[in-house]
Design a protein around this motif. Structure first.
Motif, PDB file in Angstrom:
ATOM      1  N   VAL A 171      29.219  46.304  38.938  1.00 38.41           N
ATOM      2  CA  VAL A 171      28.140  46.114  37.972  1.00 38.41           C
ATOM      3  C   VAL A 171      26.933  46.967  38.342  1.00 38.41           C
ATOM      4  O   VAL A 171      26.318  47.629  37.485  1.00 38.41           O
ATOM      5  N   ALA A 174      27.645  50.662  37.624  1.00 39.33           N
ATOM      6  CA  ALA A 174      27.563  50.944  36.180  1.00 39.33           C
ATOM      7  C   ALA A 174      26.120  50.969  35.711  1.00 39.33           C
ATOM      8  O   ALA A 174      25.738  51.787  34.853  1.00 39.33           O
ATOM      9  N   GLU A 175      25.300  50.097  36.275  1.00 38.20           N
ATOM     10  CA  GLU A 175      23.884  50.070  35.902  1.00 38.20           C
ATOM     11  C   GLU A 175      23.180  51.344  36.331  1.00 38.20           C
ATOM     12  O   GLU A 175      22.374  51.909  35.584  1.00 38.20           O
ATOM     13  N   PRO A 180      21.021  49.976  32.348  1.00 36.53           N
ATOM     14  CA  PRO A 180      21.231  48.581  31.945  1.00 36.53           C
ATOM     15  C   PRO A 180      21.406  48.443  30.434  1.00 36.53           C
ATOM     16  O   PRO A 180      20.738  49.108  29.651  1.00 36.53           O
ATOM     17  N   HIS A 185      27.925  49.321  31.377  1.00 43.35           N
ATOM     18  CA  HIS A 185      27.343  48.217  32.140  1.00 43.35           C
ATOM     19  C   HIS A 185      27.801  46.878  31.590  1.00 43.35           C
ATOM     20  O   HIS A 185      28.127  45.943  32.355  1.00 43.35           O
TER      21      HIS A 185
END
Length: 530
Positions: A171, A174-175, A180, A185
């Motif tokens: 996570v 991906a952020e 975000p 994300h």
């Protein structure tokens, strides 16, 4: 002059033999089971324990007297592990037949006489002999359940936590990559929620199994009466080892001695490192020494090759050689400061920024670890390898080089096929000296990776298998910790000699392996005597 030099040799040999004899005598005898003494003092107090050491002293009136340091244990009752007993204060002493020595996971040793044993919630023995017989029959199964619980806590729950942590890092990656709220994300967040749901069921199952094992073991206990008449209930699951010290046969004493050595060599430490084993420290010492050797030998050989075979004599080369010799005299703690500042804070922090940004601000390589410790010691022992390699290269007869050139070989061909093979035994000598020095160093390791307790080894059976970033335990640092940092210093002092003996043995084994390799190389290649 011959008598003077011979006398110096004899003094040096006596010093070495005396040092080794002291370490062997103290280290080998630490784990030997001693009889249990019960002492009634003139004041009415009653003590029970093992005599740790005896010393003579002078009373205030000048009379010579003797006192004994008795390991009384029972820390949760007395708040002390040892008690000094003056012979003048003793009214009576004996060796109770059923005095039991109980070694536990926590609180240190316990001394007392067994009164009863409870199994499955029912008292099954109510006399010392019957209690001891029942304990021998039951304790193995209780210990097996305790080990199963420990494996569930470390391996089972550890695997669940790893899956959760991997999902959290996904996570975070991906952020950082997509921002975000981006589709990537959002997909990572959904996957993390899915993993959380899956692992919750697995976690609950493991916790239930652990609770069942704990509940089962809680039904087994032994009631022990101390020397002063207090009764204490000891859970069998907390007992590592117990034996009636004054009833042991010679074979029984050897059995306890062997069991303690097995624990010392193969188990992890406990009780602030003053009890248990040192396997993580053995493993960390060997791994760090091997990585250091693999790092220092190639760089040392390349530097020596350039200085001896390629560089032309001049002020620059002379300055480099002087610098190398001076580098060998730099205090080891300075190398530790350099390793911390360069390897950890510069190289390690850069690696974290490039490859482990999702884990920040928690550092991965930007802190002490076995890799940085090995590279720091490699830098410290580099002058040893360079000097030894240069001497080995210089010992190769020049006629061999000339013969190779006459046959049409080039410079590098001559070095690779003629010079290096015949210099290898000398190069191995430098590696042996580097290993001997590096394996025993402590000061730099305190700054670049060695810790008091490291339950996770640098090598494990879970991907990626090798964790060069992890902190590690080291036998040299373990000796320092036992001698100066242990809260139970009296119990730790004998272990200092035992661990020192083990460190000497580990270095000896590593050197023997290196010497055997050097001997094979000497037999293979005809060379000059180095």
């Amino acid at each position: 002059m011959i008598w003077l030099t011979g006398g110096g040799l004899v003094v040096a040999i006596c010093m070495i033999v005396g040092l080794l004899a002291l370490i062997v005598a103290q280290g080998a005898g630490t784990l030997w089971p001693k009889p249990v003494l019960q002492v009634r003092l003139k004041s009415g107090a009653v003590l029970m324990g093992e005599v740790a050491r005896t010393e003579a002293f002078r009373e205030a009136d000048g009379r010579e007297a003797r006192r004994r340091l008795v390991r009384t244990g029972n820390y949760e009752l007395t708040s002390e592990h040892f008690t000094w007993v003056n012979d003048a204060d003793v009214a009576e002493e004996s060796r109770p037949e059923w005095a039991l020595v109980v070694e536990r996971l926590a609180w240190g040793r316990f001394y007392g006489v067994p009164k009863s044993l409870t199994a499955e919630g029912t008292v099954v023995a109510a006399s010392p002999g019957a209690v001891w017989k029942a304990f021998q029959e039951i304790h193995a199964s209780v210990t097996d359940r305790r080990h199963r619980r420990e494996r569930l806590e470390t391996e089972g729950i550890g695997a669940v936590n790893k899956r959760i942590e991997d999902a959290r890092l996904a996570v975070r990656k991906a952020e950082l990559k997509n921002g975000p709220g981006s589709p990537g994300h959002a997909a990572a967040v959904a996957y993390a929620a899915e993993i959380q749901a899956e692992t919750k069921a697995e976690f609950d199952r493991l916790r239930a199994e652990i609770a069942a094992l704990n509940a089962h073991n809680a039904k087994f206990s032994m009631k022990v009466v101390t020397a002063d008449g207090r009764e204490t209930e000891l859970a069998l699951a907390d007992i590592v080892r117990a034996y009636p010290a004054n009833r042991l046969s010679p074979g029984g004493r050897w059995g306890v001695y062997g069991s303690r050595w097995r624990e010392f060599l193969l188990d992890a430490p406990r009780e602030a490192n003053s009890e248990g084993g040192v396997f993580p420290a053995i493993f960390g010492t060997v791994i760090m020494t091997l990585i250091m050797s693999l790092a220092v030998v190639p760089f040392g050989v390349m530097a020596a090759l350039y200085l001896r075979e390629y560089a032309k004599a001049g002020p620059v080369v002379s300055a480099v050689r002087i610098s190398i010799n001076n580098l060998a005299g730099v205090p080891s703690i300075v190398f530790g400061v350099f390793g911390l500042g360069f390897f950890c804070y510069v190289v390690g922090a850069s690696i974290d920024d490039l490859f482990f940004a999702a884990k920040l601000p928690n550092p991965t390589y930007g802190k002490g670890g076995v890799l940085w410790a090995a590279l720091t010691l490699a830098l410290m022992t580099l002058p040893v390898v360079i000097v030894a390699t240069e001497e080995a290269l210089a010992a190769v007869p020049g006629s061999m080089r000339e013969g190779s050139f006459a046959c049409g070989a080039g410079k590098w061909q001559t070095i690779r096929r003629i010079v290096l093979p015949r210099a290898l035994p000398g190069i191995m000598t430098g590696m042996i000296l580097a290993m001997a020095r590096g394996a025993g160093e402590v000061a730099p390791l305190m700054l670049v990776g060695a810790v008091k307790l490291a339950p996770e080894l640098p090598v494990e059976g879970v991907f990626p298998f090798i964790h060069a970033e992890r902190s590690f335990m080291h036998l040299g640092f373990h000796i320092y910790d036992l001698g100066f940092q242990s809260q139970n210093s009296e119990a730790a002092k004998p272990m200092v000699f035992t661990t020192t003996l083990l460190l000497i043995f580990v270095i000896f084994i590593l050197n023997v392996l290196a010497v055997q390799l050097r001997t094979r190389l000497r037999r293979r290649f005809v060379s000059a005597v180095f």
